[in-house]
Design an enzyme around this catalytic site. Structure first.
Site, mmCIF file in Angstrom:
data_model
loop_
_atom_site.group_PDB
_atom_site.id
_atom_site.type_symbol
_atom_site.label_atom_id
_atom_site.label_comp_id
_atom_site.label_asym_id
_atom_site.label_seq_id
_atom_site.Cartn_x
_atom_site.Cartn_y
_atom_site.Cartn_z
ATOM 1 N N THR A 63 1.028 -1.703 -0.072
ATOM 2 C CA THR A 63 1.044 -3.152 -0.203
ATOM 3 C C THR A 63 -0.275 -3.683 -0.745
ATOM 4 O O THR A 63 -0.294 -4.573 -1.586
ATOM 5 C CB THR A 63 1.363 -3.803 1.162
ATOM 6 O OG1 THR A 63 2.616 -3.284 1.631
ATOM 7 C CG2 THR A 63 1.445 -5.305 1.044
ATOM 8 N N GLU A 64 -1.367 -3.138 -0.260
ATOM 9 C CA GLU A 64 -2.687 -3.648 -0.633
ATOM 10 C C GLU A 64 -3.084 -3.286 -2.065
ATOM 11 O O GLU A 64 -3.572 -4.131 -2.805
ATOM 12 C CB GLU A 64 -3.757 -3.123 0.335
ATOM 13 C CG GLU A 64 -3.703 -3.740 1.712
ATOM 14 C CD GLU A 64 -4.222 -5.164 1.761
ATOM 15 O OE1 GLU A 64 -4.691 -5.693 0.744
ATOM 16 O OE2 GLU A 64 -4.146 -5.758 2.844
ATOM 17 N N SER A 65 -2.926 -2.018 -2.436
ATOM 18 C CA SER A 65 -3.481 -1.563 -3.719
ATOM 19 C C SER A 65 -2.505 -0.800 -4.595
ATOM 20 O O SER A 65 -2.870 -0.436 -5.714
ATOM 21 C CB SER A 65 -4.692 -0.662 -3.461
ATOM 22 O OG SER A 65 -4.258 0.564 -2.869
#
Length: 187
Positions: A63-65
């Site tokens: 989700t983040e990167s």
């Protein structure tokens, strides 16, 4: 019916039957491409150290990167688990890095600090959704939300997350986590 039409119809029926039979394997294969397990040794090691489900760590990284170790957000969060320099330095001071000179972009250091932060937030808030909200919006914001009857009825859980980006983030990580648990079940 013409011979060409009949052949085409038979071909369509045969392809439909093959797809119906093979669909579960095909869809799982596609999902594994979309939800990979990368940096496996690091994720498994750090998840174990901080008593986290590796599926949760993969979900946060996805989700983040999107597993890009060079990722940088508009808010200056960096690396696989998208930590700001200040958060990275703070967590590294609590849970020292193997290599004290490692940068926030170093996958091992980033995953180490990201997992440590997740454990801190889970321990502080006792709820995965609240911990994920704090991971995204910051502990100060989440603590204020918990004190407000507008967002929390009990001071421990959030019935409303006032930042649309954070609300979407929590839902996205939860969905990714469910997919990781389904694709890569643990004993």
């Amino acid at each position: 019916m013409k011979k060409g039409c009949m052949t085409g119809l038979v071909l369509v029926v045969v392809l439909a039957a093959i797809l119906a039979f093979a669909w579960p394997q095909l869809s799982q294969g596609v999902l594994k491409v979309l939800y990979p397990q990368r940096y496996t040794d690091l994720v498994e090691q750090e998840a174990a150290q901080f008593d986290l489900d590796p599926g949760l760590v993969y979900a946060v990284i996805k989700t983040e990167s999107g597993f890009d170790p060079e990722a940088r957000s508009h808010a200056d969060a960096m690396g696989l688990m998208q930590l700001t320099q200040g958060t990275f330095d703070w967590v590294a001071s609590l849970y020292p890095l193997e290599d004290p000179a490692a940068s926030v972009y170093d996958p091992q250091a980033n995953i180490h600090c990201g997992c440590a932060l997740l454990r801190l937030l889970l321990d502080q808030y006792g709820s995965l959704d609240v911990a994920l909200a704090a991971y995204n919006a910051g502990m100060g914001n989440v603590s204020q939300w918990l004190e407000s009857g507008e967002y929390s009825h009990d001071g421990e859980t959030l019935h409303t997350i006032p930042y649309p980006e954070t609300d979407a983030y929590v839902k996205k990580v939860r969905r990714a986590y469910e997919i990781y648990q389904s694709l890569y079940p643990r004993d």
